[in-house]
Motif scaffolding. Structure first.
Motif, mmCIF file in Angstrom:
data_model
loop_
_atom_site.group_PDB
_atom_site.id
_atom_site.type_symbol
_atom_site.label_atom_id
_atom_site.label_comp_id
_atom_site.label_asym_id
_atom_site.label_seq_id
_atom_site.Cartn_x
_atom_site.Cartn_y
_atom_site.Cartn_z
ATOM 1 N N ILE A 160 0.928 -1.379 0.038
ATOM 2 C CA ILE A 160 0.040 0.010 0.022
ATOM 3 C C ILE A 160 0.863 1.512 -0.064
ATOM 4 N N LEU A 161 2.026 1.079 0.822
ATOM 5 C CA LEU A 161 2.846 2.293 0.819
ATOM 6 C C LEU A 161 3.408 2.665 -0.672
ATOM 7 N N VAL A 162 3.832 1.682 -1.280
ATOM 8 C CA VAL A 162 4.443 1.764 -2.581
ATOM 9 C C VAL A 162 3.372 2.460 -3.539
ATOM 10 N N SER A 163 2.119 2.117 -3.277
ATOM 11 C CA SER A 163 1.153 2.628 -4.315
ATOM 12 C C SER A 163 0.820 4.126 -3.989
ATOM 13 N N TRP A 164 0.748 4.456 -2.663
ATOM 14 C CA TRP A 164 0.906 5.951 -1.993
ATOM 15 C C TRP A 164 1.865 6.828 -2.590
ATOM 16 N N LEU A 165 3.338 6.280 -2.421
ATOM 17 C CA LEU A 165 4.151 7.092 -3.039
ATOM 18 C C LEU A 165 4.169 7.239 -4.467
ATOM 19 N N TRP A 166 3.754 6.366 -5.239
ATOM 20 C CA TRP A 166 3.573 6.493 -6.604
ATOM 21 C C TRP A 166 2.418 7.438 -6.787
ATOM 22 N N TRP A 167 1.275 7.281 -5.982
ATOM 23 C CA TRP A 167 0.287 8.543 -6.349
ATOM 24 C C TRP A 167 0.539 9.698 -5.877
ATOM 25 N N ARG A 168 1.546 9.569 -4.913
ATOM 26 C CA ARG A 168 2.234 11.149 -4.673
ATOM 27 C C ARG A 168 2.758 11.754 -5.891
ATOM 28 N N VAL A 169 3.617 11.021 -6.459
ATOM 29 C CA VAL A 169 4.420 11.430 -7.763
ATOM 30 C C VAL A 169 3.378 12.004 -8.676
ATOM 31 N N ALA A 170 2.373 11.139 -9.196
ATOM 32 C CA ALA A 170 1.466 11.347 -10.056
ATOM 33 C C ALA A 170 0.731 12.795 -9.616
ATOM 34 N N TYR A 171 0.318 12.972 -8.645
ATOM 35 C CA TYR A 171 -0.223 14.214 -7.933
ATOM 36 C C TYR A 171 0.454 15.140 -8.059
#
Length: 198
Positions: A49-60
């Motif tokens: 989940i943390l991996v997906s959050w970090l990726w989402w932060r980059v996309a954001y």
């Protein structure tokens, strides 16, 4: 919190049920206590989940104005979305089970759904890592993303069929109730909480 050994047993049980082998039931705790303990799958899935959050932060950040900050509150909001994605479908499944008169099987539905989410979380995280490391393969990875989604639908349907019996309409309805709200809820909550890129 279930130990790694217990988690392996639960996943073995799911795999056997997927293969329509009733021995899988003996590897799972399908009681009310087992259903409650199955929510520990969220903790076991935390690294993915943390991996997906970090990726989402980059996309954001990629689509936001320069200087936009994403502090702890950003991840707290993502955590709210994650918790809602785990709980809301289960609540809806409970209402459906009550309406269909299959309440006694609700604990089993919760248990298999939560533990199935664990390997799926890591599979999605693996795709995200590949997307970051191999951006040239974005098209292929998008296809793999779709394949994973279809695999999840197929796997959940087969496992629920073992739990609920060969009532195709009931199993299909339960499968959709457990999956579709998550897809719709995520974007709605992300937009409402201000963490949607765009």
């Amino acid at each position: 919190m279930p130990t790694l050994k217990e988690v392996k047993l639960y996943l073995t049980g799911l795999w056997l049920l997927f293969q329509r082998d009733t021995k899988g039931f003996s590897f799972l705790d399908l009681t009310d206590r087992g259903a409650l303990r199955s929510f520990w799958a969220m903790a076991w899935a935390a690294p993915a989940i943390l991996v997906s959050w970090l990726w989402w932060r980059v996309a954001y950040l990629a689509v936001m104005p320069l200087g936009t900050e994403t502090g702890p509150i950003f991840f707290f909001r993502l955590a709210l979305v994650e918790v809602a994605n785990w709980l809301v479908p289960v609540v809806l499944a409970g209402l459906l089970a009550w309406a269909l008169g299959i309440g006694p099987r609700f604990a089993a539905v919760v248990t298999v759904t939560n533990w199935l989410a664990l390997p799926v979380s890591y599979a999605y995280a693996a795709l995200i890592v590949m997307m970051v490391l191999l951006p040239a393969l974005k098209g292929l990875l998008t296809i793999l993303w779709l394949v994973l989604l279809l695999t999840l639908v197929f796997a959940l349907f087969r496992i629920l069929r073992m739990v609920l019996g060969d009532h195709t309409l009931t199993v299909a309805t339960m499968t959709m109730v457990l999956l579709v709200p998550t897809m719709l809820l995520s974007e709605v909550l992300e937009r409402y909480l201000g963490v949607f890129p765009g």
